[in-house]
Design an enzyme around this catalytic site. Sequence first.
Site: not given
Ligand code: PGA
Length: 245
Positions: A9-11, A92, A94, A163, A169, A205, A226
Site C-alpha cells: 500500500n503506497w498510500k 482502510h 486511515e 491491521e 505507521g 509496521s 505501507g
Molecule cells: P505501515 O502501514 O506498514 O506503514 O504500518 C500498513 C497499512 O496501513 O496498510
Amino acid sequence: MKKIYLFANWKMYLGYRESQKLAMDLSKKIKTLPKNIEMVVFPSGLSIDKVKNTLPKVGAQNVYWVDKGGYTGEISAKMYKDMGAKYALVGHSERRHQFNESNEDVNKKMEAVLSVNMTPVLCVGETAVERKKGLTDNVVGLQIKKAYENISWNGKKMIIAYEPVWAIGSGHACSAVEAEKEHMKIRELVNKLFKIDPVILYGGSVRPENAHEYLSSHQIDGVLVGGASTILKSWVGIINIAKSI
Ligand code: PGA
C-alpha cells in the site's frame, strides 16, 4: 507450498514519477516471482495506469460506490476497473479514522467493488483505546459483519487484512502471536457466517526485520505493508523472506 500474499500500500507517499521509478526498479530486481507468491501494488489513483505496465497486478486504495455522477474528486470502482485495477482496499483505517468512513460506507464500497468483479481487500482493526478496554473482538467482528451485510459470495475469494490501528505507521507492530489469535477468531467468524475460509493478511509496521514471524505463521496468509513497501530495499527484503519460506 504455502501461498503468500504480499500487498504493497503506497498510500500518498509516492508521486507519479516516483511511483513509476519504484515500479521499474522493482521489476528489475525481482524479475519473476515463484507461483506461490501473489504480489499486488496499490499505488495512488494517479499512478495505477503507469505502474500496471510494469507490475501488472495493481489495486485501488479506495473507491467511491456510485459508478458515475456529480461527485467531484471521487473515483468509482467501475473507473478503477476500467483502468485495469484488479483489487481494491476497502475500509482502510486511515479512511475510517481520518475521513470518517463508517461501516455502512464500507458495506457500499464492498458491493461496488464486487459488482465490477474486482477483489475487495477488507481492512479491519481496533484502536489502542478499544484494545485496552478489551473490545478488539467486538470491534473487528462488527466491522466484518457490517462490511459483508447483504452480500452474497458465490465462491469468490474473500480477503481480509487485520491491521490494528495502533500498529499502522507507528513502528509498534502487533506481535505475530497476538495477530495469530485475532486471525483465528476472524477465520472462525467468517467460517460460521459464510462457510468460507478467508485469506487473512496482517498489516501494521511490517518490516524486513519482523516479516519472517508473520509469513511463517499458518494463521497468517500474507502481509499488507505501507511504509516499508515504498522503499526498494525494504520491499525486496520482504519479498526475499517470502521466497525463503
Ligand atoms: P505501515 O502501514 O506498514 O506503514 O504500518 C500498513 C497499512 O496501513 O496498510
